[in-house]
Motif scaffolding. Sequence first.
Motif, PDB file in Angstrom:
ATOM      1  N   LEU A 125       8.046 -26.633   7.632  1.00  0.00           N
ATOM      2  CA  LEU A 125       7.010 -27.206   6.773  1.00  0.00           C
ATOM      3  C   LEU A 125       7.388 -27.166   5.295  1.00  0.00           C
ATOM      4  O   LEU A 125       7.043 -28.084   4.545  1.00  0.00           O
ATOM      5  N   ALA A 126       8.096 -26.118   4.859  1.00  0.00           N
ATOM      6  CA  ALA A 126       8.432 -26.006   3.437  1.00  0.00           C
ATOM      7  C   ALA A 126       9.340 -27.146   2.969  1.00  0.00           C
ATOM      8  O   ALA A 126       9.012 -27.831   1.979  1.00  0.00           O
ATOM      9  N   PRO A 127      10.476 -27.423   3.621  1.00  0.00           N
ATOM     10  CA  PRO A 127      11.279 -28.568   3.188  1.00  0.00           C
ATOM     11  C   PRO A 127      10.574 -29.899   3.399  1.00  0.00           C
ATOM     12  O   PRO A 127      10.817 -30.861   2.656  1.00  0.00           O
ATOM     13  N   ALA A 128       9.674 -29.964   4.385  1.00  0.00           N
ATOM     14  CA  ALA A 128       8.909 -31.202   4.575  1.00  0.00           C
ATOM     15  C   ALA A 128       7.977 -31.456   3.391  1.00  0.00           C
ATOM     16  O   ALA A 128       7.858 -32.589   2.904  1.00  0.00           O
ATOM     17  N   ARG A 129       7.310 -30.420   2.913  1.00  0.00           N
ATOM     18  CA  ARG A 129       6.448 -30.569   1.733  1.00  0.00           C
ATOM     19  C   ARG A 129       7.261 -31.045   0.528  1.00  0.00           C
ATOM     20  O   ARG A 129       6.832 -31.931  -0.225  1.00  0.00           O
ATOM     21  N   GLU A 130       8.428 -30.464   0.345  1.00  0.00           N
ATOM     22  CA  GLU A 130       9.291 -30.879  -0.754  1.00  0.00           C
ATOM     23  C   GLU A 130       9.706 -32.333  -0.592  1.00  0.00           C
ATOM     24  O   GLU A 130       9.769 -33.090  -1.570  1.00  0.00           O
ATOM     25  N   ALA A 131       9.982 -32.745   0.644  1.00  0.00           N
ATOM     26  CA  ALA A 131      10.391 -34.123   0.901  1.00  0.00           C
ATOM     27  C   ALA A 131       9.278 -35.108   0.565  1.00  0.00           C
ATOM     28  O   ALA A 131       9.528 -36.164  -0.037  1.00  0.00           O
ATOM     29  N   PHE A 132       8.055 -34.787   0.946  1.00  0.00           N
ATOM     30  CA  PHE A 132       6.934 -35.670   0.601  1.00  0.00           C
ATOM     31  C   PHE A 132       6.775 -35.784  -0.910  1.00  0.00           C
ATOM     32  O   PHE A 132       6.397 -36.840  -1.429  1.00  0.00           O
ATOM     33  N   ALA A 133       7.070 -34.697  -1.633  1.00  0.00           N
ATOM     34  CA  ALA A 133       6.956 -34.720  -3.091  1.00  0.00           C
ATOM     35  C   ALA A 133       8.062 -35.541  -3.741  1.00  0.00           C
ATOM     36  O   ALA A 133       7.920 -35.979  -4.884  1.00  0.00           O
ATOM     37  N   CYS A 134       9.158 -35.774  -3.009  1.00  0.00           N
ATOM     38  CA  CYS A 134      10.308 -36.502  -3.563  1.00  0.00           C
ATOM     39  C   CYS A 134      10.201 -38.014  -3.396  1.00  0.00           C
ATOM     40  O   CYS A 134      11.067 -38.743  -3.889  1.00  0.00           O
ATOM     41  N   THR A 135       9.201 -38.482  -2.684  1.00  0.00           N
ATOM     42  CA  THR A 135       9.066 -39.921  -2.478  1.00  0.00           C
ATOM     43  C   THR A 135       7.593 -40.298  -2.382  1.00  0.00           C
ATOM     44  O   THR A 135       6.758 -39.491  -1.968  1.00  0.00           O
ATOM     45  N   GLU A 136       7.299 -41.527  -2.756  1.00  0.00           N
ATOM     46  CA  GLU A 136       5.943 -42.051  -2.604  1.00  0.00           C
ATOM     47  C   GLU A 136       5.813 -42.919  -1.354  1.00  0.00           C
ATOM     48  O   GLU A 136       4.724 -43.434  -1.070  1.00  0.00           O
ATOM     49  N   LYS A 137       6.895 -43.076  -0.610  1.00  0.00           N
ATOM     50  CA  LYS A 137       6.863 -43.923   0.580  1.00  0.00           C
ATOM     51  C   LYS A 137       5.938 -43.330   1.644  1.00  0.00           C
ATOM     52  O   LYS A 137       5.878 -42.120   1.832  1.00  0.00           O
ATOM     53  N   GLU A 138       5.225 -44.215   2.327  1.00  0.00           N
ATOM     54  CA  GLU A 138       4.354 -43.759   3.411  1.00  0.00           C
ATOM     55  C   GLU A 138       5.154 -43.341   4.640  1.00  0.00           C
ATOM     56  O   GLU A 138       4.724 -42.457   5.389  1.00  0.00           O
ATOM     57  N   LEU A 139       6.310 -43.980   4.843  1.00  0.00           N
ATOM     58  CA  LEU A 139       7.114 -43.693   6.016  1.00  0.00           C
ATOM     59  C   LEU A 139       8.558 -43.445   5.604  1.00  0.00           C
ATOM     60  O   LEU A 139       9.166 -44.258   4.903  1.00  0.00           O
ATOM     61  N   VAL A 140       9.082 -42.303   6.033  1.00  0.00           N
ATOM     62  CA  VAL A 140      10.495 -41.978   5.870  1.00  0.00           C
ATOM     63  C   VAL A 140      11.089 -41.794   7.265  1.00  0.00           C
ATOM     64  O   VAL A 140      10.556 -41.038   8.079  1.00  0.00           O
ATOM     65  N   LEU A 141      12.171 -42.501   7.547  1.00  0.00           N
ATOM     66  CA  LEU A 141      12.900 -42.353   8.796  1.00  0.00           C
ATOM     67  C   LEU A 141      14.172 -41.570   8.510  1.00  0.00           C
ATOM     68  O   LEU A 141      14.963 -41.963   7.642  1.00  0.00           O
ATOM     69  N   HIS A 142      14.375 -40.462   9.214  1.00  0.00           N
ATOM     70  CA  HIS A 142      15.512 -39.589   8.926  1.00  0.00           C
ATOM     71  C   HIS A 142      16.063 -39.008  10.216  1.00  0.00           C
ATOM     72  O   HIS A 142      15.458 -39.087  11.290  1.00  0.00           O
ATOM     73  N   GLY A 143      17.246 -38.387  10.119  1.00  0.00           N
ATOM     74  CA  GLY A 143      17.862 -37.716  11.242  1.00  0.00           C
ATOM     75  C   GLY A 143      18.263 -36.307  10.851  1.00  0.00           C
ATOM     76  O   GLY A 143      17.476 -35.545  10.323  1.00  0.00           O
ATOM     77  N   HIS A 144      19.523 -35.950  11.136  1.00  0.00           N
ATOM     78  CA  HIS A 144      20.188 -34.727  10.666  1.00  0.00           C
ATOM     79  C   HIS A 144      19.837 -33.476  11.476  1.00  0.00           C
ATOM     80  O   HIS A 144      20.721 -32.701  11.810  1.00  0.00           O
ATOM     81  N   THR A 145      18.575 -33.255  11.798  1.00  0.00           N
ATOM     82  CA  THR A 145      18.220 -32.044  12.553  1.00  0.00           C
ATOM     83  C   THR A 145      18.445 -32.201  14.053  1.00  0.00           C
ATOM     84  O   THR A 145      18.463 -31.204  14.769  1.00  0.00           O
ATOM     85  N   HIS A 146      18.552 -33.426  14.544  1.00  0.00           N
ATOM     86  CA  HIS A 146      18.688 -33.721  15.975  1.00  0.00           C
ATOM     87  C   HIS A 146      17.418 -33.335  16.742  1.00  0.00           C
ATOM     88  O   HIS A 146      17.468 -33.093  17.950  1.00  0.00           O
ATOM     89  N   LEU A 147      16.284 -33.308  16.072  1.00  0.00           N
ATOM     90  CA  LEU A 147      15.004 -32.932  16.675  1.00  0.00           C
ATOM     91  C   LEU A 147      14.044 -34.119  16.599  1.00  0.00           C
ATOM     92  O   LEU A 147      13.684 -34.566  15.507  1.00  0.00           O
ATOM     93  N   ALA A 148      13.623 -34.626  17.738  1.00  0.00           N
ATOM     94  CA  ALA A 148      12.695 -35.756  17.758  1.00  0.00           C
ATOM     95  C   ALA A 148      11.292 -35.295  17.384  1.00  0.00           C
ATOM     96  O   ALA A 148      10.744 -34.385  18.000  1.00  0.00           O
ATOM     97  N   GLY A 149      10.703 -35.929  16.376  1.00  0.00           N
ATOM     98  CA  GLY A 149       9.351 -35.546  15.982  1.00  0.00           C
ATOM     99  C   GLY A 149       8.984 -36.122  14.636  1.00  0.00           C
ATOM    100  O   GLY A 149       9.723 -36.930  14.048  1.00  0.00           O
ATOM    101  N   ALA A 150       7.841 -35.704  14.120  1.00  0.00           N
ATOM    102  CA  ALA A 150       7.331 -36.235  12.859  1.00  0.00           C
ATOM    103  C   ALA A 150       6.574 -35.161  12.099  1.00  0.00           C
ATOM    104  O   ALA A 150       5.801 -34.393  12.691  1.00  0.00           O
ATOM    105  N   PHE A 151       6.792 -35.106  10.795  1.00  0.00           N
ATOM    106  CA  PHE A 151       5.935 -34.361   9.881  1.00  0.00           C
ATOM    107  C   PHE A 151       4.906 -35.349   9.336  1.00  0.00           C
ATOM    108  O   PHE A 151       5.275 -36.420   8.832  1.00  0.00           O
ATOM    109  N   LEU A 152       3.641 -35.002   9.440  1.00  0.00           N
ATOM    110  CA  LEU A 152       2.547 -35.873   9.016  1.00  0.00           C
ATOM    111  C   LEU A 152       1.823 -35.227   7.852  1.00  0.00           C
ATOM    112  O   LEU A 152       1.526 -34.025   7.879  1.00  0.00           O
TER     113      LEU A 152
END
Length: 240
Positions: A125-152
């Motif tokens: 949750l901590a890096p996810a919060r930082e990620a939301f603060a780094c963009t105003e986009k409603e939807l970000v599509l990303h990989g890297h963790t190899h974990l299927a899911g979504a932070f809302l």
Amino acid sequence: MRYLVLADIHGNWPALEAVLQAAPPFDRVLFLGDAVGYYPDGDRVLDFLLEVGAEGVLGNHDAWLLALEQLPVEGPVLEILAWQRKRLSRRHLDYLASWPWQKEVEGALLVHGSPCDPFTYLDDLAPAREAFACTEKELVLHGHTHLAGAFLALEGPRLWVRHQAFPQGGELLLSPKVRALVNPGSVGQPRDGVPGAAFLLWEGRKLEFFRVDYPLNRVEARLLEEGFPLWLLERLKVGQ
């Protein structure tokens, strides 16, 4: 427009082939980085992405392969990338080098890791919060963790964030007030404890997660043929 969203293929051609056989109809392909690394068939993966005109962003393994001349080739990860690079054509290398770190498609942001840093893992949750603060986009599509899911995320007196995992597949419908960081999971090497190749279909505010089985003996044959370490196969058996 219906998009097939792929991430972290890592040279695993049997996994990608299974995805293409199982995927419902789609219009275009989006790729979230790491075409190469780990498994032997990075060239075949890049041939496919070139053939379909996939819109891609650079992953860390892609970047490392391009920068091998500046890196000490030590350890299995970089040794595999060095092996793969020798088998890539100038066309393959130019294609990889053309990928940006971030790309916008229909208002969504494509990035390998985080909007803050493409090498950052969005695994809590901590890096996810930082990620939301780094963009105003409603939807970000990303990989890297190899974990299927979504932070809302939902805006309020403070940013409310939760995570929803989709290791077995499933559907996510985004309401107009919700922002999301969405990971389709890895095609080539899942790490959420569920074997199989993961992928995503994205259309509007609807996101469908999929997980498809494929014969691991085909991967084993390629590893043996090229002299790759068999621990790579063991990871696939347990989805780690």
